[in-house]
Design a protein around this motif. Structure first.
Motif, PDB file in Angstrom:
ATOM      1  N   PHE A  63       5.804 102.318   8.651  1.00 47.18           N
ATOM      2  CA  PHE A  63       5.829 100.919   8.240  1.00 47.18           C
ATOM      3  C   PHE A  63       6.580 100.088   9.290  1.00 47.18           C
ATOM      4  O   PHE A  63       7.529 100.567   9.906  1.00 47.18           O
ATOM      5  N   TYR A  84       8.462  96.303   9.158  1.00 46.48           N
ATOM      6  CA  TYR A  84       8.880  95.154   8.358  1.00 46.48           C
ATOM      7  C   TYR A  84       9.475  94.087   9.278  1.00 46.48           C
ATOM      8  O   TYR A  84      10.043  94.400  10.323  1.00 46.48           O
ATOM      9  N   GLN A 109      12.157  90.653   9.213  1.00 42.97           N
ATOM     10  CA  GLN A 109      13.191  89.960   8.435  1.00 42.97           C
ATOM     11  C   GLN A 109      13.544  88.663   9.146  1.00 42.97           C
ATOM     12  O   GLN A 109      14.100  88.683  10.260  1.00 42.97           O
ATOM     13  N   GLY A 146      14.851  88.483   2.867  1.00 46.93           N
ATOM     14  CA  GLY A 146      14.625  89.915   2.739  1.00 46.93           C
ATOM     15  C   GLY A 146      13.579  90.397   3.728  1.00 46.93           C
ATOM     16  O   GLY A 146      13.139  89.658   4.606  1.00 46.93           O
ATOM     17  N   LEU A 147      13.191  91.659   3.589  1.00 47.79           N
ATOM     18  CA  LEU A 147      12.208  92.245   4.492  1.00 47.79           C
ATOM     19  C   LEU A 147      10.798  92.005   3.954  1.00 47.79           C
ATOM     20  O   LEU A 147      10.546  92.107   2.757  1.00 47.79           O
ATOM     21  N   LEU A 151       6.688  93.137   4.618  1.00 46.65           N
ATOM     22  CA  LEU A 151       5.857  94.145   5.261  1.00 46.65           C
ATOM     23  C   LEU A 151       4.897  93.481   6.242  1.00 46.65           C
ATOM     24  O   LEU A 151       4.173  92.560   5.896  1.00 46.65           O
ATOM     25  N   LYS A 161       1.252  98.871   7.841  1.00 49.21           N
ATOM     26  CA  LYS A 161       1.590 100.251   7.501  1.00 49.21           C
ATOM     27  C   LYS A 161       0.494 101.190   7.977  1.00 49.21           C
ATOM     28  O   LYS A 161      -0.679 100.808   8.064  1.00 49.21           O
ATOM     29  N   GLU A 186      14.000  89.620  13.102  1.00 49.97           N
ATOM     30  CA  GLU A 186      14.374  91.011  13.327  1.00 49.97           C
ATOM     31  C   GLU A 186      13.284  91.895  12.741  1.00 49.97           C
ATOM     32  O   GLU A 186      12.786  91.649  11.639  1.00 49.97           O
ATOM     33  N   PHE A 234      11.977  95.799  11.762  1.00 53.41           N
ATOM     34  CA  PHE A 234      12.438  97.138  11.388  1.00 53.41           C
ATOM     35  C   PHE A 234      11.264  98.089  11.265  1.00 53.41           C
ATOM     36  O   PHE A 234      10.275  97.794  10.579  1.00 53.41           O
TER      37      PHE A 234
END
Lengths: 115, 113
Positions: free
Chosen positions: A34, A36, A38, A43-44, A46, A49, A88, A90
């Motif tokens: 995945f 993500y 931000q 919050g994160l 998606l 995936k 950012e 992730f």
């Protein structure tokens, strides 16, 4: 223990230039992958995936990622970035043999788009 | 609209106070999670729940506790806040099944003075 490595903590890039954010993980056993994003004070969300099938995965906002099993990598790419992509990012991995709750995250890459 | 909510968004509190961070989701998900996020660090799972009356500790040891009395609600409580608890706390939920992604709330930024 399994681990996720995001090789760059910060990536500055000029607007409309291409970008690649790198992600490697520690084991080549069956994985779900995945990415993500931000945005500040949020919050994160998606981006995309990989579960199975085609190794090239397309996500939202023009991002795509390629699963490379032999190199245990899942790098994120965008051909032309916008100011709004500053955020950012992730990478996260779920090893299918682990507990189904267990999502392991990298430390994140801060993408700064320069006008 | 199906979503996941966290309140408060920001909290500044003194040492020794009891606090509860709220998390609710309207997506009907069975699984819920609490993560702790510090700047420049990966997210660390501190609690998770498979459903009502099910709670487990995550990979990162935490002095907080959680409860799951209703499917949609997963509050996190700190009985006595300390400066070391200063962090961002993210709540997430997902459908059952290992292939399903987690959906995240906006987070609560906690500062303990």
């Amino acid at each position: 223990a399994q681990s996720v490595t995001q090789l760059d903590s910060q990536v500055p890039v000029f607007e409309e230039a291409p970008v690649e954010l790198r992600c490697n993980y520690s084991s080549s056993v069956s994985v779900y992958l995945f990415w993500y994003v931000q945005y500040p004070n949020q919050g994160l969300q998606l981006l995309l995936k990989y579960l199975s099938g085609s190794t090239l995965v397309k996500g939202i906002n023009g991002f795509e990622a390629e699963f490379n099993k032999s190199q245990t990598s899942f790098h994120l790419r965008k051909p032309s970035v916008h100011i709004s992509d500053t955020a950012e990012y992730f990478c996260a991995v779920k090893w299918s043999g682990a507990g189904s709750y267990q999502l392991t995250f990298g430390k994140g890459t801060k993408l700064s788009v320069i006008p | 609209e199906a979503d996941i909510y966290q309140t408060p968004r920001y909290l500044v509190i003194g040492t020794g106070k009891k606090i509860t961070l709220e998390c609710s989701q309207t997506m009907g998900h069975d699984k819920m999670y609490w993560y702790q996020q510090d700047p420049g660090m990966e997210l660390h799972l501190i609690h998770y729940s498979y459903g009502v009356n099910s709670t487990e500790k995550g990979d990162l040891s935490s002095e907080s506790t959680v409860s799951r009395i209703r499917t949609e609600h997963f509050p996190l409580t700190l009985e006595s806040a300390r400066p070391s608890h200063t962090s961002q706390y993210l709540c997430a939920s997902s459908e059952s099944g290992g292939r399903n992604e987690q959906f995240f709330g906006p987070g609560t930024r906690l500062t303990v003075l």
